[in-house]
Write an enzyme that holds these catalytic residues in place. Structure first.
Site, short mmCIF file in Angstrom:
data_model
loop_
_atom_site.label_atom_id
_atom_site.label_comp_id
_atom_site.label_asym_id
_atom_site.label_seq_id
_atom_site.Cartn_x
_atom_site.Cartn_y
_atom_site.Cartn_z
N PRO A 1 9.02 -4.40 -0.30
CA PRO A 1 10.19 -4.02 0.49
C PRO A 1 9.93 -4.15 1.99
O PRO A 1 8.82 -3.85 2.46
CB PRO A 1 10.43 -2.56 0.13
CG PRO A 1 9.69 -2.33 -1.14
CD PRO A 1 8.58 -3.33 -1.20
N ALA B 1 10.23 -3.19 5.93
CA ALA B 1 10.37 -1.97 6.73
C ALA B 1 10.44 -0.73 5.83
O ALA B 1 11.19 0.20 6.10
CB ALA B 1 11.58 -2.04 7.66
N GLY B 2 9.65 -0.75 4.76
CA GLY B 2 9.69 0.34 3.79
C GLY B 2 8.51 1.26 3.84
O GLY B 2 8.36 2.14 2.99
N GLY B 3 7.62 1.09 4.81
CA GLY B 3 6.43 1.94 4.85
C GLY B 3 5.39 1.52 3.83
O GLY B 3 4.51 2.30 3.48
N MET B 4 5.47 0.27 3.34
CA MET B 4 4.49 -0.22 2.36
C MET B 4 3.66 -1.37 2.93
O MET B 4 2.98 -2.08 2.20
CB MET B 4 5.19 -0.63 1.07
CG MET B 4 5.92 0.54 0.43
SD MET B 4 6.52 0.17 -1.22
CE MET B 4 4.99 0.32 -2.17
N ALA B 5 3.73 -1.53 4.26
CA ALA B 5 2.88 -2.49 4.98
C ALA B 5 3.10 -3.94 4.56
O ALA B 5 2.16 -4.73 4.51
CB ALA B 5 1.40 -2.12 4.86
N SER C 1 2.19 -6.37 7.42
CA SER C 1 0.73 -6.39 7.55
C SER C 1 0.11 -7.20 6.42
O SER C 1 -0.85 -7.96 6.64
CB SER C 1 0.18 -4.96 7.50
OG SER C 1 0.76 -4.18 8.52
N ASP D 1 -2.58 -1.59 10.18
CA ASP D 1 -2.59 -1.62 8.71
C ASP D 1 -3.12 -2.95 8.15
O ASP D 1 -3.30 -3.08 6.94
CB ASP D 1 -1.17 -1.43 8.16
CG ASP D 1 -0.67 0.01 8.28
OD1 ASP D 1 -1.48 0.88 8.68
OD2 ASP D 1 0.50 0.25 7.98
N LYS E 1 0.84 -1.21 0.00
CA LYS E 1 0.00 0.00 0.00
C LYS E 1 0.87 1.24 0.00
O LYS E 1 2.04 1.21 0.39
CB LYS E 1 -0.95 0.02 1.20
CG LYS E 1 -0.26 0.03 2.59
CD LYS E 1 0.14 1.38 3.14
CE LYS E 1 0.86 1.28 4.47
NZ LYS E 1 1.70 2.38 4.83
#
Ligand code: ATP
Length: 301
Positions: free
Chosen positions: A97, A99-103, A106, A139, A12
């Site tokens: 990725p 720990a890339g902020g793309m969940a 989650s 998330d 996401k």
């Protein structure tokens, strides 16, 4: 024959992430507009003697394989609810990725939940599955439903958002991750002593999504965590500048970062921006993807 179930699940991007002041419980109220993007992990669940997790893919070495893995936690939570022994092998084929902020974590939690539910035939309703997702993390429910959605509260109270077109993106993956709690901590530090407004969804952004208007979406993208992510990782400013110089319509940090997201007009522009980002030397990789994408989906054998 051993029966396996595979679920594909998207990454996401937060097209709006409005963050309020810290609450007494330490969490922040959010207005979080999620958009699923066509970059996928696949989770395959197979009956086994005991619960175990394996992972393949370029970032596999950074994925925990113990009980803290969100896929394992999802299997354990569903099994506990239905009195089933969670004796399964969960294999994660990871393309999102880490720990890339793309969940990505989650996403694997939602995928494992759906896969185990199908394997065990629990008969759980969609609402029950969403409730377990919400217990696993804020998330996770969105990874199950996909498309686009507005999350309020901690981000976990979701309502679907209409999307009337296809949006083209490039994602620049940075070396190393950024810890989401550390980024919120930096947000608190940067906003201490200031009046932080109550977060609210942007009407302009929701309308841009509904009408599929890329230029309007570019004008309304926002991420209140961006300053905190840049403060912890100043080099991300160079990545944002490189993508913008190559013709991206808008650039922002994805969620808590350090992945950066570039909204572009079409596939050709995506190729150009991805090439420029790679040759700028400001990121580890750059990948094109389109949105919206469907949520966690069972794959037919
Ligand atoms: P978000 O966008 O939801 O903040 P993220 O994309 O920044 O998350 P993840 O890839 O979900 O980060 O990983 C965050 C941390 O979660 C990892 O560093 C890892 O220790 C842990 N983790 C647990 N389960 C998984 C999983 N299945 N895949 C990746 N990381 C996992």
């Amino acid at each position: 024959m051993t029966h396996s179930v595979t679920v594909r699940v998207p990454a996401k991007v937060n097209v709006q992430l409005a963050v309020g002041a810290p609450r007494p419980d330490g969490f922040h109220d959010l207005a979080n507009v999620f958009l699923a993007v066509g970059m996928y992990d696949e989770v395959t669940v197979t009956p086994a003697d005991a619960l175990r997790v394996t992972c393949s893919g370029p970032d596999a070495a950074s994925v925990p394989l113990d009980g803290t893995n969100l896929a394992a936690r999802a299997a354990t939570a569903l099994a506990a609810r239905y009195g089933i022994a969670p004796d399964v092998h969960l294999h994660i084929d990871k393309d999102i990725p880490v720990a890339g902020g793309m969940a990505g974590g989650s996403a694997d939690g939602a995928a494992a939940l759906l896969a185990c539910d199908a394997l065990w035939n629990t008969g759980a309703s969609r609402e029950e599955l969403l409730a377990i997702c919400a217990e696993l993390g804020s998330d996770v429910p969105f990874s199950l439903i996909g498309g686009a959605a507005l999350g309020v509260g901690r981000g976990e109270r979701l309502s679907p958002v209409d999307v009337g077109g296809t949006f083209h993106w490039v994602f620049a993956v940075a070396d190393g991750g950024l810890s989401t709690p550390a980024v919120y901590g930096e947000f608190d530090r940067l906003t201490a002593g200031t009046e932080v407004p109550q977060p609210a969804a942007s009407a302009g952004l929701l309308s841009a999504l509904r009408t599929g208007d890329t230029a309007a979406l570019a004008d309304t993208l926002s991420n209140d965590l961006q300053a905190a992510a840049l403060s912890l990782r100043p080099s991300l400013a160079d990545t944002l500048a490189a993508g913008t110089a190559a013709g991206a319509l808008a650039a922002l940090v994805s969620g808590s970062g350090p992945t950066t997201a570039f909204l572009v007009s079409d596939e050709e522009s995506a190729r150009k921006v991805a090439d420029a980002l790679l040759s700028s030397g400001t990121c580890r990789s750059a990948r094109a993807a389109v949105s919206p994408a469907p949520g966690a989906t069972l794959q037919r054998p």
